[in-house]
Write an enzyme that holds these catalytic residues in place. Structure first.
Site, PDB file in Angstrom:
ATOM      1  N   SER A 151      17.852 -30.162  29.041  1.00 53.39           N
ATOM      2  CA  SER A 151      17.999 -29.214  30.160  1.00 53.39           C
ATOM      3  C   SER A 151      16.655 -28.602  30.564  1.00 53.39           C
ATOM      4  O   SER A 151      16.409 -27.427  30.322  1.00 53.39           O
ATOM      5  CB  SER A 151      19.029 -28.118  29.819  1.00 53.39           C
ATOM      6  OG  SER A 151      18.928 -27.649  28.493  1.00 53.39           O
ATOM      7  N   SER A 180      12.749 -33.574  23.454  1.00 54.23           N
ATOM      8  CA  SER A 180      13.371 -34.559  22.577  1.00 54.23           C
ATOM      9  C   SER A 180      12.668 -34.504  21.217  1.00 54.23           C
ATOM     10  O   SER A 180      11.436 -34.488  21.149  1.00 54.23           O
ATOM     11  CB  SER A 180      13.220 -35.949  23.194  1.00 54.23           C
ATOM     12  OG  SER A 180      13.790 -36.916  22.346  1.00 54.23           O
ATOM     13  N   GLY A 181      13.440 -34.416  20.158  1.00 56.19           N
ATOM     14  CA  GLY A 181      12.856 -34.351  18.814  1.00 56.19           C
ATOM     15  C   GLY A 181      12.497 -32.956  18.351  1.00 56.19           C
ATOM     16  O   GLY A 181      12.005 -32.776  17.228  1.00 56.19           O
ATOM     17  N   GLY A 188      15.124 -27.795  24.778  1.00 60.71           N
ATOM     18  CA  GLY A 188      13.853 -28.147  24.138  1.00 60.71           C
ATOM     19  C   GLY A 188      13.564 -29.625  24.315  1.00 60.71           C
ATOM     20  O   GLY A 188      14.413 -30.397  24.764  1.00 60.71           O
ATOM     21  N   GLY A 231      14.564 -30.613  17.633  1.00 63.71           N
ATOM     22  CA  GLY A 231      15.506 -30.184  16.599  1.00 63.71           C
ATOM     23  C   GLY A 231      16.778 -29.558  17.138  1.00 63.71           C
ATOM     24  O   GLY A 231      17.515 -28.917  16.391  1.00 63.71           O
ATOM     25  N   LYS A 232      17.056 -29.760  18.416  1.00 68.77           N
ATOM     26  CA  LYS A 232      18.270 -29.179  19.026  1.00 68.77           C
ATOM     27  C   LYS A 232      19.536 -29.639  18.305  1.00 68.77           C
ATOM     28  O   LYS A 232      20.359 -28.817  17.898  1.00 68.77           O
ATOM     29  CB  LYS A 232      18.370 -29.585  20.515  1.00 68.77           C
ATOM     30  CG  LYS A 232      17.199 -29.153  21.371  1.00 68.77           C
ATOM     31  CD  LYS A 232      17.373 -29.587  22.820  1.00 68.77           C
ATOM     32  CE  LYS A 232      17.408 -31.087  23.036  1.00 68.77           C
ATOM     33  NZ  LYS A 232      16.167 -31.800  22.654  1.00 68.77           N
TER      34      LYS A 232
HETATM   35  N1  LIG Z   1      12.050 -27.072  11.212  1.00 60.69           N
HETATM   36  C1  LIG Z   1      12.801 -28.033  11.737  1.00 60.69           C
HETATM   37  N2  LIG Z   1      13.822 -27.693  12.570  1.00 60.69           N
HETATM   38  C2  LIG Z   1      14.593 -28.666  13.120  1.00 60.69           C
HETATM   39  N3  LIG Z   1      14.434 -29.986  12.895  1.00 60.69           N
HETATM   40  C3  LIG Z   1      13.440 -30.364  12.068  1.00 60.69           C
HETATM   41  C4  LIG Z   1      12.576 -29.410  11.461  1.00 60.69           C
HETATM   42  N4  LIG Z   1      11.696 -30.079  10.716  1.00 60.69           N
HETATM   43  C5  LIG Z   1      11.974 -31.382  10.836  1.00 60.69           C
HETATM   44  N5  LIG Z   1      13.031 -31.573  11.641  1.00 60.69           N
HETATM   45  C6  LIG Z   1      13.592 -32.885  11.965  1.00 60.69           C
HETATM   46  O1  LIG Z   1      13.257 -33.186  13.301  1.00 60.69           O
HETATM   47  C7  LIG Z   1      14.246 -34.038  13.850  1.00 60.69           C
HETATM   48  C8  LIG Z   1      14.712 -33.454  15.171  1.00 60.69           C
HETATM   49  O2  LIG Z   1      15.609 -34.367  15.766  1.00 60.69           O
HETATM   50  P1  LIG Z   1      16.836 -33.916  16.662  1.00 60.69           P
HETATM   51  O3  LIG Z   1      17.558 -32.778  16.034  1.00 60.69           O
HETATM   52  O4  LIG Z   1      17.601 -35.156  16.956  1.00 60.69           O
HETATM   53  O5  LIG Z   1      16.076 -33.406  17.977  1.00 60.69           O
HETATM   54  P2  LIG Z   1      16.655 -33.225  19.446  1.00 60.69           P
HETATM   55  O6  LIG Z   1      18.153 -33.148  19.353  1.00 60.69           O
HETATM   56  O7  LIG Z   1      16.011 -31.956  19.922  1.00 60.69           O
HETATM   57  O8  LIG Z   1      16.174 -34.406  20.217  1.00 60.69           O
HETATM   58  C9  LIG Z   1      15.372 -34.154  12.849  1.00 60.69           C
HETATM   59  O9  LIG Z   1      15.249 -35.374  12.166  1.00 60.69           O
HETATM   60  C10 LIG Z   1      15.110 -32.958  11.926  1.00 60.69           C
HETATM   61  O10 LIG Z   1      15.582 -33.193  10.636  1.00 60.69           O
HETATM   62 MG   LIG Z   2      19.617 -34.315  20.239  1.00 56.27          MG
END
Ligand SMILES: Nc1ncnc2c1ncn2[C@@H]1O[C@H](COP(=O)(O)OP(=O)(O)O)[C@@H](O)[C@H]1O
Ligand SMILES: [Mg+2]
Length: 179
Positions: A86, A14-15, A12, A17-18
Site C-alpha cells: 500500500s 517488500s521484505g 512497508g 516484515g509486514k
Molecule cells: N526484526 C524483524 N522484523 C520482522 N521481520 C524480520 C526481522 N528480522 C528479520 N526478519 C525477516 O524478514 C523477512 C520479512 O519477510 P515478510 O514478512 O514476508 O515481509 P513482507 O510481508 O513485508 O514482504 C521474514 O523472513 C522475517 O523473518
Molecule cells: Mg508479505
C-alpha cells in the site's frame, strides 16, 4: 471475549516484515480469545484481485477491494490484520476513512536491508529486469505521512516490534482486559 473490531494495517516495502509481524500478532490476539482474520497481499492477489497488476491504478484497485472486505469484518467485531505494501498516502487515507477503526503501522526498514533479506527472491528478479514496477526499484513507495505506529525492523527484533504494537493497541483501548 467481546471486543471492538479494528483493522491493524501494515504498510512497508517488500521484505520489511509486514507478513511476519501480522502473523505473529494474529497468533497473540487469538490466544487472548479475540476473533481474528488475516488479509495478506500475496494471498489476496491470488484470489480476490488475481486480475490486477502492479500499475498505480491496479495497486489502488487492489487496496480498494481489500478495504471493502476489511470494513465488513471490522464492523462485525473482528480484529483484522492487513498486510499490503500500500505505497500511497492517498489510498492509506481512503482505507482509514472507509474503515474507521483503522490503525496504520509503518513497518520501516531500509531498502538495503530489505534487499539483503530478499525472502522471496523478488529484488534479485527486479534488479535483473525480470519483474517490472517493483516497489523500491522502479516503482515508488511514499513514506506514510500519518502512521499511528512505527516499528523499525532493521533496528528491532520482531519480538520488540510486536510488543510496541500490542502496547499501542492496549493504550488505544482495542485489547480486551485480561482480568
Ligand atoms: N526484526 C524483524 N522484523 C520482522 N521481520 C524480520 C526481522 N528480522 C528479520 N526478519 C525477516 O524478514 C523477512 C520479512 O519477510 P515478510 O514478512 O514476508 O515481509 P513482507 O510481508 O513485508 O514482504 C521474514 O523472513 C522475517 O523473518
Ligand atoms: Mg508479505
Amino acid at each position: 471475549m467481546e471486543h471492538k473490531g479494528f483493522t491493524l494495517w501494515f504498510t512497508g516495502l517488500s521484505g520489511s516484515g509486514k507478513s511476519a509481524l501480522a502473523d505473529l500478532i494474529a497468533r497473540d490476539l487469538k490466544k487472548r480469545g479475540m476473533k481474528v482474520e488475516r488479509l495478506d497481499g500475496d494471498i489476496v492477489r491470488q484470489s480476490l484481485t488475481s486480475d490486477l497488476g502492479f500499475s498505480e491504478e491496479d495497486r489502488i484497485r487492489n487496496i480498494e477491494r481489500v478495504t471493502f472486505v476489511a470494513k465488513l469484518l471490522t464492523r462485525n467485531g473482528v480484529a483484522v490484520l492487513a498486510s499490503f505494501i500500500s505505497p500511497y498516502n492517498k489510498i492509506r487515507e481512503y482505507s482509514r476513512k472507509e474503515i474507521g477503526d483503522y490503525i496504520l503501522v509503518y513497518v520501516k526498514c531500509s531498502l538495503e536491508e530489505c534487499m539483503k533479506r530478499d525472502p522471496k527472491g523478488l529484488y534479485k528478479k527486479a534488479l535483473a529486469g525480470e519483474i517490472k514496477q517493483f516497489t523500491g526499484i522502479d516503482h515508488p513507495f511514499e513514506e506514510p505521512d500519518n502512521p499511528d505506529i512505527i516499528v523499525e525492523t532493521d533496528k528491532q527484533s520482531i519480538e520488540e516490534s510486536k510488543e510496541i504494537i500490542l502496547k499501542a493497541l492496549e493504550q488505544m483501548g482495542y485489547l480486551p482486559n485480561n482480568n
